[in-house]
Design a protein around this motif. Sequence first.
Motif, short mmCIF file in Angstrom:
data_model
loop_
_atom_site.label_atom_id
_atom_site.label_comp_id
_atom_site.label_asym_id
_atom_site.label_seq_id
_atom_site.Cartn_x
_atom_site.Cartn_y
_atom_site.Cartn_z
N GLU A 292 0.83 -1.20 0.00
CA GLU A 292 0.00 0.00 0.00
C GLU A 292 0.87 1.26 0.00
O GLU A 292 0.63 2.21 -0.74
N GLY A 293 1.92 1.25 0.82
CA GLY A 293 2.83 2.39 0.87
C GLY A 293 3.55 2.60 -0.45
O GLY A 293 3.73 3.73 -0.91
N GLN A 294 3.94 1.51 -1.08
CA GLN A 294 4.62 1.63 -2.37
C GLN A 294 3.66 2.19 -3.43
O GLN A 294 4.05 3.01 -4.27
N HIS A 295 2.40 1.76 -3.38
CA HIS A 295 1.40 2.26 -4.32
C HIS A 295 1.21 3.78 -4.13
O HIS A 295 1.17 4.53 -5.12
N VAL A 296 1.10 4.22 -2.89
CA VAL A 296 0.92 5.65 -2.60
C VAL A 296 2.15 6.43 -3.07
O VAL A 296 2.04 7.52 -3.67
N THR A 297 3.33 5.88 -2.82
CA THR A 297 4.57 6.55 -3.24
C THR A 297 4.62 6.68 -4.76
O THR A 297 5.02 7.73 -5.30
N MET A 298 4.22 5.63 -5.46
CA MET A 298 4.23 5.69 -6.92
C MET A 298 3.22 6.71 -7.45
O MET A 298 3.49 7.41 -8.43
N GLN A 299 2.06 6.83 -6.79
CA GLN A 299 1.09 7.85 -7.20
C GLN A 299 1.66 9.25 -6.99
O GLN A 299 1.50 10.13 -7.85
N ALA A 300 2.35 9.45 -5.87
CA ALA A 300 2.95 10.75 -5.61
C ALA A 300 4.05 11.05 -6.63
O ALA A 300 4.17 12.18 -7.13
N LEU A 301 4.84 10.07 -6.97
CA LEU A 301 5.89 10.24 -7.97
C LEU A 301 5.30 10.56 -9.34
O LEU A 301 5.80 11.44 -10.05
N LEU A 302 4.22 9.89 -9.69
CA LEU A 302 3.55 10.16 -10.95
C LEU A 302 3.01 11.60 -10.97
O LEU A 302 3.13 12.31 -11.98
N ALA A 303 2.43 12.05 -9.86
CA ALA A 303 1.92 13.42 -9.78
C ALA A 303 3.06 14.42 -9.94
O ALA A 303 2.91 15.44 -10.63
N LEU A 304 4.21 14.16 -9.33
CA LEU A 304 5.36 15.04 -9.48
C LEU A 304 5.85 15.09 -10.92
O LEU A 304 6.18 16.16 -11.45
N LEU A 305 5.89 13.94 -11.57
CA LEU A 305 6.32 13.90 -12.96
C LEU A 305 5.37 14.67 -13.86
O LEU A 305 5.79 15.45 -14.73
N ASP A 306 4.06 14.46 -13.65
CA ASP A 306 3.07 15.20 -14.45
C ASP A 306 3.20 16.70 -14.23
O ASP A 306 3.14 17.50 -15.18
N HIS A 307 3.39 17.11 -12.99
CA HIS A 307 3.52 18.52 -12.67
C HIS A 307 4.79 19.11 -13.29
O HIS A 307 4.76 20.24 -13.81
N ASN A 308 5.85 18.37 -13.25
CA ASN A 308 7.10 18.86 -13.86
C ASN A 308 6.99 18.96 -15.37
O ASN A 308 7.62 19.82 -15.98
N LEU A 309 6.19 18.09 -15.97
CA LEU A 309 6.06 18.12 -17.42
C LEU A 309 5.19 19.27 -17.91
O LEU A 309 5.54 19.97 -18.86
N ASP A 310 4.04 19.46 -17.28
CA ASP A 310 3.16 20.51 -17.80
C ASP A 310 2.86 21.61 -16.78
O ASP A 310 2.31 22.64 -17.13
N GLY A 311 3.18 21.42 -15.51
CA GLY A 311 3.02 22.46 -14.50
C GLY A 311 1.59 22.73 -14.09
O GLY A 311 1.34 23.69 -13.37
N ASN A 312 0.63 21.95 -14.54
CA ASN A 312 -0.77 22.25 -14.25
C ASN A 312 -1.46 21.22 -13.36
O ASN A 312 -2.62 21.39 -13.05
N ILE B 31 -1.93 20.46 -10.29
CA ILE B 31 -1.93 20.79 -8.87
C ILE B 31 -2.96 19.94 -8.12
O ILE B 31 -2.70 19.48 -7.00
N ASP B 32 -4.12 19.68 -8.71
CA ASP B 32 -5.15 18.86 -8.06
C ASP B 32 -4.64 17.43 -7.84
O ASP B 32 -4.83 16.84 -6.77
N GLN B 33 -3.99 16.88 -8.84
CA GLN B 33 -3.44 15.52 -8.73
C GLN B 33 -2.35 15.49 -7.65
O GLN B 33 -2.28 14.54 -6.87
N MET B 34 -1.51 16.52 -7.59
CA MET B 34 -0.47 16.57 -6.56
C MET B 34 -1.08 16.71 -5.17
O MET B 34 -0.60 16.10 -4.21
N GLN B 35 -2.18 17.49 -5.05
CA GLN B 35 -2.86 17.65 -3.76
C GLN B 35 -3.42 16.30 -3.30
O GLN B 35 -3.29 15.94 -2.13
N LYS B 36 -4.05 15.55 -4.22
CA LYS B 36 -4.60 14.23 -3.87
C LYS B 36 -3.49 13.27 -3.47
O LYS B 36 -3.62 12.50 -2.52
N ALA B 37 -2.37 13.30 -4.19
CA ALA B 37 -1.24 12.43 -3.87
C ALA B 37 -0.67 12.79 -2.51
O ALA B 37 -0.30 11.91 -1.71
N LYS B 38 -0.59 14.09 -2.21
CA LYS B 38 -0.08 14.53 -0.92
C LYS B 38 -0.98 14.04 0.21
O LYS B 38 -0.51 13.53 1.23
N GLU B 39 -2.30 14.15 0.03
CA GLU B 39 -3.23 13.71 1.05
C GLU B 39 -3.16 12.20 1.26
O GLU B 39 -3.19 11.70 2.39
#
Length: 115
Positions: free
Chosen positions: A77-97, A99-107
Motif C-alpha cells: 500500500e505504501g509503495q502504491h501511494v509513493t508511486m502515485q505521488a511520484l507520478l503526480a510530481l512527474l506530471d507537474h514537472n512536465l506541464d506544470g498544471n 496541482i489537483d493531482q499533486m494535492q490528492k497524492a499529498k493527502e
Amino acid sequence: MQHVFSFTLAEAWAFLIYAAGAAAGLYAGGVAISKVITAVKKPKTDQDKRITQLETRVNAMEGFLRNDKQRLDRMDEGQHVTMQALLALLDHNLDGNNIDQMQKAKEALQKHLIG
C-alpha cells in the motif's frame, strides 16, 4: 445325611500355598497383559503426542505468517501511494498544471504515513 469336612494341618497349609501360588500367577498374568497392552498402545500415544506438538508449531507459524502478510500488504500500500505521488510530481514537472493531482497524492501520502 450330614457331610462333615475335615482336613489336616498339612492339607490346610497346602491349600494356602496353592491359593497363594494361584494369586501370584494371576497377578503375574495381569502384569504381563498390562505390559502387552501398554506396548501395543505406545506407538499411538507417541504419535498423538507428536501430532499435538506439531499442531502447536503450525498454529505459531500461522500467526507469524499472518503478521508477515499484514506487514507486506502495508508495504504494498505504501509503495502504491509513493508511486502515485511520484507520478503526480512527474506530471507537474512536465506541464506544470496538475496541482489537483499533486494535492490528492499529498493527502494520500499523509494518510498512509500518519494513519
